[in-house]
Scaffold this motif. Structure first.
Motif, PDB file in Angstrom:
ATOM      1  N   ASN A 174      41.452  35.472  32.237  1.00 48.95           N
ATOM      2  CA  ASN A 174      41.733  36.960  31.721  1.00 48.95           C
ATOM      3  C   ASN A 174      41.857  37.863  32.922  1.00 48.95           C
ATOM      4  N   GLN A 175      42.777  37.514  33.926  1.00 46.45           N
ATOM      5  CA  GLN A 175      42.583  38.406  34.987  1.00 46.45           C
ATOM      6  C   GLN A 175      43.363  39.945  34.621  1.00 46.45           C
ATOM      7  N   ASP A 176      43.771  39.898  33.581  1.00 43.64           N
ATOM      8  CA  ASP A 176      44.475  41.526  33.070  1.00 43.64           C
ATOM      9  C   ASP A 176      43.408  42.101  32.349  1.00 43.64           C
ATOM     10  N   ASN A 177      42.148  41.672  32.306  1.00 45.72           N
ATOM     11  CA  ASN A 177      41.442  42.235  31.541  1.00 45.72           C
ATOM     12  C   ASN A 177      40.069  42.166  32.084  1.00 45.72           C
ATOM     13  N   LEU A 178      39.592  42.592  33.336  1.00 49.73           N
ATOM     14  CA  LEU A 178      38.389  42.640  34.023  1.00 49.73           C
ATOM     15  C   LEU A 178      37.978  43.802  34.552  1.00 49.73           C
ATOM     16  N   ASP A 179      36.628  44.278  34.076  1.00 54.61           N
ATOM     17  CA  ASP A 179      36.084  45.563  34.679  1.00 54.61           C
ATOM     18  C   ASP A 179      36.276  45.562  36.107  1.00 54.61           C
ATOM     19  N   ILE A 180      36.258  46.498  36.862  1.00 53.11           N
ATOM     20  CA  ILE A 180      36.268  46.993  38.233  1.00 53.11           C
ATOM     21  C   ILE A 180      35.784  47.980  38.567  1.00 53.11           C
ATOM     22  N   LYS A 181      34.817  48.128  39.632  1.00 55.62           N
ATOM     23  CA  LYS A 181      33.963  48.998  39.843  1.00 55.62           C
ATOM     24  C   LYS A 181      33.561  49.233  41.200  1.00 55.62           C
ATOM     25  N   LEU A 182      33.566  50.491  41.845  1.00 51.44           N
ATOM     26  CA  LEU A 182      33.017  50.698  43.252  1.00 51.44           C
ATOM     27  C   LEU A 182      31.746  51.699  43.192  1.00 51.44           C
ATOM     28  N   TYR A 183      30.783  51.008  44.048  1.00 49.27           N
ATOM     29  CA  TYR A 183      29.563  52.002  44.294  1.00 49.27           C
ATOM     30  C   TYR A 183      29.445  52.360  45.631  1.00 49.27           C
ATOM     31  N   LEU A 184      29.282  53.692  45.969  1.00 50.50           N
ATOM     32  CA  LEU A 184      28.962  53.953  47.040  1.00 50.50           C
ATOM     33  C   LEU A 184      27.464  54.552  47.313  1.00 50.50           C
ATOM     34  N   ASN A 185      26.673  53.828  48.042  1.00 54.85           N
ATOM     35  CA  ASN A 185      25.095  54.149  48.257  1.00 54.85           C
ATOM     36  C   ASN A 185      24.619  54.108  46.715  1.00 54.85           C
ATOM     37  N   GLY A 186      25.128  53.234  45.936  1.00 51.51           N
ATOM     38  CA  GLY A 186      24.351  52.694  44.685  1.00 51.51           C
ATOM     39  C   GLY A 186      25.041  53.880  43.479  1.00 51.51           C
ATOM     40  N   GLU A 187      25.938  54.492  43.652  1.00 54.98           N
ATOM     41  CA  GLU A 187      26.499  55.754  42.848  1.00 54.98           C
ATOM     42  C   GLU A 187      27.815  55.227  42.609  1.00 54.98           C
ATOM     43  N   VAL A 188      28.172  55.003  40.968  1.00 51.03           N
ATOM     44  CA  VAL A 188      29.501  54.591  40.775  1.00 51.03           C
ATOM     45  C   VAL A 188      30.427  55.618  41.209  1.00 51.03           C
TER      46      VAL A 188
END
Ligand code: MG
Length: 254
Positions: A174-188
């Motif tokens: 389900n590569q077209d339905n994956l959550d994606i996030k980036l955290y910098l120093n723990g903050e989204v």
């Protein structure tokens, strides 16, 4: 399965499969017939490396609507392609070096496709058969140089500007339905889903393989969602994609 590339305490570099914090060593190329041996290492005793050594990294710009908007541009009619050199690749926990030529170093979390078979002129319907698996990428960008240069090779191509990892996950369908996030120093900072990609993984393989031959191990960085921003020396940056995991790096001065 989770395929890893790693270095033992004795300095040997190997491929393996990871399960329950234990790595079993692979014999043979992961892209050809290979076997899983009984030689094993506890995860905590090894250093994970970038899980693949691509001949090229193909990157897509402006592939999420919200990112295109914050960039002040529409999503292009066709995928916007640029390349990063193989020498920009680093692995998990390695340092991203803040080069003296920039004053504005940015993160960009991206779903990364790892090609498994030689692919040329592949149609969309067959495209996913050429995927070995997926990993997480961070398309590090000198944002100021991206504006001053009409080509992005410099802004995107410094050594350490392509963290990949922590492993290749091969059991994603389900590569077209994956959550994606980036955290910098723990903050989204970035928070989206790959269902917001304008051009999907299969579209990209069709488009790119009509231009150049994709080789086993080549990586496609599929684009970054909105929320881009600056990093400083000492920062910790964590790039996350659902079902794969978290790729962690820190920023350092040369
Ligand atoms: Mg990008």
């Amino acid at each position: 399965m989770r395929y890893v590339r790693f270095e033992t305490r004795a300095g040997e570099k190997k491929y393996g499969v990871l399960s329950d914090d234990k790595i079993k060593v692979i014999q043979g190329s992961i892209f050809e017939d290979h076997s899983i041996t009984e030689e094993a290492y506890p995860l905590y005793t090894v250093k994970l490396l970038a899980p693949v050594e691509p001949t090229k990294i193909l990157c897509i710009g402006l592939n999420y609507v919200d990112h295109a908007k914050e960039f002040g541009k529409p999503v292009p009619d066709e995928p916007l392609l640029f390349l990063k050199p193989s020498t920009s690749v680093i692995g998990p926990e390695e340092k991203i070096i803040y080069p003296p030529q920039t004053q504005n170093l940015h993160y960009e979390v991206e779903l990364a496709i790892v090609i498994g078979r030689t692919a040329k002129n592949i149609k969309r319907a067959e495209a996913l058969e050429y995927v070995f698996g997926y990993t997480v990428g961070n398309d590090i960008t000198a944002r100021d140089l991206q504006s001053t240069d009409s080509q992005w090779s410099r802004a995107k191509g410094f050594d350490t500007f392509c963290p990949l990892g922590p492993w290749i996950e091969t059991e994603i369908n389900n590569q077209d339905n994956l959550d994606i996030k980036l955290y910098l120093n723990g903050e989204v900072k970035q928070n989206s889903n790959t269902n917001n990609l304008a051009f999907k993984c299969a579209d990209l393989i069709e488009y790119l393989s009509a231009i150049m031959t994709l080789l086993p191990g080549d990586v496609i960085l599929t684009g970054t969602p909105g929320g881009i921003g600056s990093m400083q020396p000492g920062d910790k940056v964590e790039a996350y994609v659902e079902k794969i995991g978290t790729l962690t790096n820190t920023i350092a001065l040369p």
